[in-house]
Design a protein around this motif. Structure first.
Motif, PDB file in Angstrom:
ATOM      1  N   TYR A 138       0.840  -1.207   0.000  1.00 38.36           N
ATOM      2  CA  TYR A 138       0.000   0.000   0.000  1.00 38.36           C
ATOM      3  C   TYR A 138       0.873   1.254   0.000  1.00 38.36           C
ATOM      4  N   ARG A 139       1.844   1.299   0.882  1.00 39.04           N
ATOM      5  CA  ARG A 139       2.698   2.487   1.009  1.00 39.04           C
ATOM      6  C   ARG A 139       3.556   2.658  -0.243  1.00 39.04           C
ATOM      7  N   ILE A 140       4.108   1.557  -0.733  1.00 39.19           N
ATOM      8  CA  ILE A 140       4.990   1.617  -1.904  1.00 39.19           C
ATOM      9  C   ILE A 140       4.239   2.160  -3.111  1.00 39.19           C
ATOM     10  N   LEU A 141       3.051   1.624  -3.397  1.00 37.05           N
ATOM     11  CA  LEU A 141       2.315   2.044  -4.587  1.00 37.05           C
ATOM     12  C   LEU A 141       1.790   3.470  -4.456  1.00 37.05           C
ATOM     13  N   ALA A 142       1.349   3.848  -3.265  1.00 40.85           N
ATOM     14  CA  ALA A 142       0.876   5.227  -3.064  1.00 40.85           C
ATOM     15  C   ALA A 142       2.008   6.225  -3.278  1.00 40.85           C
ATOM     16  N   LEU A 190       4.076  -2.896 -13.018  1.00 42.74           N
ATOM     17  CA  LEU A 190       5.291  -3.253 -12.293  1.00 42.74           C
ATOM     18  C   LEU A 190       5.168  -4.616 -11.622  1.00 42.74           C
ATOM     19  N   SER A 191       6.248  -5.337 -11.611  1.00 35.12           N
ATOM     20  CA  SER A 191       6.296  -6.555 -10.800  1.00 35.12           C
ATOM     21  C   SER A 191       6.492  -6.154  -9.342  1.00 35.12           C
ATOM     22  N   ASP A 192       6.318  -7.099  -8.426  1.00 36.24           N
ATOM     23  CA  ASP A 192       6.518  -6.796  -7.008  1.00 36.24           C
ATOM     24  C   ASP A 192       7.926  -6.250  -6.771  1.00 36.24           C
ATOM     25  N   GLY A 193       8.923  -6.948  -7.334  1.00 35.25           N
ATOM     26  CA  GLY A 193      10.306  -6.540  -7.134  1.00 35.25           C
ATOM     27  C   GLY A 193      10.615  -5.193  -7.760  1.00 35.25           C
ATOM     28  N   ALA A 194      10.066  -4.939  -8.961  1.00 34.51           N
ATOM     29  CA  ALA A 194      10.304  -3.659  -9.630  1.00 34.51           C
ATOM     30  C   ALA A 194       9.697  -2.509  -8.841  1.00 34.51           C
ATOM     31  N   ALA A 195       8.521  -2.727  -8.251  1.00 36.64           N
ATOM     32  CA  ALA A 195       7.885  -1.680  -7.445  1.00 36.64           C
ATOM     33  C   ALA A 195       8.756  -1.323  -6.243  1.00 36.64           C
ATOM     34  N   VAL A 196       9.304  -2.344  -5.588  1.00 32.14           N
ATOM     35  CA  VAL A 196      10.201  -2.101  -4.452  1.00 32.14           C
ATOM     36  C   VAL A 196      11.444  -1.342  -4.914  1.00 32.14           C
ATOM     37  N   HIS A 197      11.998  -1.742  -6.060  1.00 33.41           N
ATOM     38  CA  HIS A 197      13.212  -1.106  -6.582  1.00 33.41           C
ATOM     39  C   HIS A 197      12.976   0.368  -6.907  1.00 33.41           C
ATOM     40  N   ILE A 198      11.859   0.671  -7.572  1.00 35.30           N
ATOM     41  CA  ILE A 198      11.551   2.064  -7.924  1.00 35.30           C
ATOM     42  C   ILE A 198      11.268   2.876  -6.673  1.00 35.30           C
ATOM     43  N   HIS A 199      10.590   2.274  -5.704  1.00 38.53           N
ATOM     44  CA  HIS A 199      10.322   2.987  -4.450  1.00 38.53           C
ATOM     45  C   HIS A 199      11.632   3.316  -3.747  1.00 38.53           C
ATOM     46  N   ASN A 200      12.571   2.403  -3.781  1.00 36.87           N
ATOM     47  CA  ASN A 200      13.886   2.666  -3.185  1.00 36.87           C
ATOM     48  C   ASN A 200      14.575   3.837  -3.891  1.00 36.87           C
ATOM     49  N   LYS A 201      14.408   3.922  -5.219  1.00 38.38           N
ATOM     50  CA  LYS A 201      15.012   5.005  -5.984  1.00 38.38           C
ATOM     51  C   LYS A 201      14.432   6.355  -5.585  1.00 38.38           C
ATOM     52  N   ILE A 202      13.097   6.430  -5.549  1.00 38.14           N
ATOM     53  CA  ILE A 202      12.479   7.742  -5.327  1.00 38.14           C
ATOM     54  C   ILE A 202      12.583   8.185  -3.870  1.00 38.14           C
TER      55      ILE A 202
END
Length: 447
Positions: A372-376, A430-442
């Motif tokens: 929830y937090r990652i996608l928001a 996004l895949s689960d892993g890609a969402a985590v990776h992009i969230h880490n970037k931003i």
């Protein structure tokens, strides 16, 4: 509705009618649909999307990819078995038009293969996370810029509608998306209606919605070609289901009921002794007890029970479909096939246990909360950047963020609705892993 129309081989942009009897037997049109789905980038992303456990690294737990492949196999069997019966009841389909029972299997297999292609990361919580960003999160500020139907598309973001968009949307240099046959697109669409009115009846086709406002015009064309009956009020886009959709749905229901249950046992969330206890009524007429007792390893025992249970439910779904063919063709059959199953009570017991022990397990809930937090956060960054770019107020940071997006999602010249929808669809891709990776970037966690 009639089968000749429902089995249309037409593809987006066709000017001449495609006839079944003129098809190349080595490259049949409905089989091409399967190939186009399996080679698509959207399908490949399913290998790292949640089926049961988000971000699970356990080899035997199913992802959306393995689930989709299994649903397509079950769907192919359902389609072939029903097709064989339909050609016996309607011999003109074969004698006059050249349809074979394998055509029904190919349509259902292709539609089933694609059935989860639009689902966001982190399982169904991903859909809810996107929707809640626009209903109760920062995205609610866009409400006044949208029509009621456009806003409903966002606050009730639907993986099925996103799947239809992925399969059909034209983009620069590519007209009609994957250009699947209209028969396969019809079978794919579980909910052949737009987002409003919301659940106007208790009919299974009204449970959710199947296309965004951006695809409404094309869906009308699709429905007309297939001869789908209009069900909505004047001005509403709502139609009867394509009959083969019931088989796609049954294949999905069979797989997630039995195989998610199997995953729960493999994960240790459900005791193995529950397997035979819960499946006994599904397998009692086909089980070879000596063979079962001689299986040494738990996974082999589970695999044997799973295969028998799936075969039982396939046969039951075919029976229900054929007994209700007239009602299905007339659009008045209003439930999923397995809701009429003689094993309905056993199916309900298995699902209830899976909900209790798997879907509500601590591991699932904790990772869904993180999702929830990652996608928001991802939605916040990219919707802000694109809408400010549309207004000519983009900051350097906004431009950097837009540069992170794939080129197809960078366009800010469309309407506010198109920007918000496309950004939501990007997040859903996004895949689960890609969402985590992009969230880490931003959030600067990769520095």
């Amino acid at each position: 509705m009639n089968w000749e129309q429902l089995l249309s081989l037409k593809r987006f942009g066709d000017r001449n009618k495609r006839l079944r009897k003129e098809q190349d037997p080595t490259r049949l049109g409905f089989e091409v649909d399967y190939d186009r789905v399996i080679f698509s980038a959207a399908f490949r992303s399913l290998q790292d999307k949640t089926q049961v456990i988000p971000l699970s690294k356990t080899d035997f737990v199913h992802t959306r990819l393995t689930h989709s492949l299994e649903v397509s196999v079950v769907g192919r069997s359902l389609g072939r078995l029903v097709g064989k019966e339909l050609l016996r009841v309607h011999p003109y389909l074969e004698e006059t038009h050249g349809y074979q029972y394998n055509d029904f299997g190919a349509i259902v297999a292709a539609a089933a293969l694609a059935h989860d292609i639009g689902n966001p990361p982190f399982g169904h919580s991903g859909e809810k996370a996107i929707g809640e960003y626009f209903s109760s999160g920062s995205g609610s500020r866009y409400r006044d810029a949208l029509t009621d139907k456009e806003y409903e598309d966002l606050i009730s973001f639907e993986g099925n509608a996103n799947g239809f968009k992925l399969l059909t949307e034209s983009r620069e240099g590519v007209s009609g998306g994957l250009r699947l046959s209209y028969a396969t697109l019809g079978a794919f669409t579980k909910y052949p209606k737009e987002s409003l009115p919301k659940k106007p009846t208790k009919h299974i086709a009204d449970k959710k919605y199947g296309f965004f406002q951006t695809q409404a015009d094309f869906f009308r064309e699709l429905a007309e070609e297939l001869g789908l009956e209009s069900r909505g009020r004047t001005g509403d886009n709502s139609y009867s289901r394509h009959p083969l959709t019931f088989l796609v749905e049954a294949a999905d229901d069979i797989c997630y009921t039995i195989i998610d249950f199997e995953d729960g046992i493999n994960l240790g969330l459900i005791p193995e002794e529950y397997a035979l206890e819960y499946l006994i009524k599904l397998v009692k007429d086909s089980i070879n007890t000596n063979k079962y007792n001689n299986l040494v390893h738990m996974q082999d025992r589970l695999s044997y029970l799973r295969a028998l249970a799936i075969n039982t439910l396939i046969a039951d779904a075919v029976r229900i479909f054929m007994e209700n063919e007239d009602k299905i063709l007339n659009g008045i059959f209003d439930t999923a096939l397995l809701d009429r199953s003689q094993y309905k009570a056993q199916i309900a017991d298995i699902i209830d246990l899976s909900v209790e022990r798997i879907y509500r397990s601590d591991e699932v809930i904790e990772k869904e909360i993180a999702g929830y937090r990652i996608l928001a956060d991802i939605l916040e960054v990219f919707t802000d950047a694109l809408t400010r770019d549309k207004e000519g107020n983009a900051s350097n940071y906004d431009r950097l963020m837009i540069g992170l997006l794939p080129p197809v999602f960078r366009n800010s010249s469309g309407s506010v609705y198109e920007i918000l929808l496309n950004t939501s669809c990007y997040v859903a891709s996004l895949s689960d892993g890609a969402a985590v990776h992009i969230h880490n970037k931003i959030t600067g966690k990769t520095l």
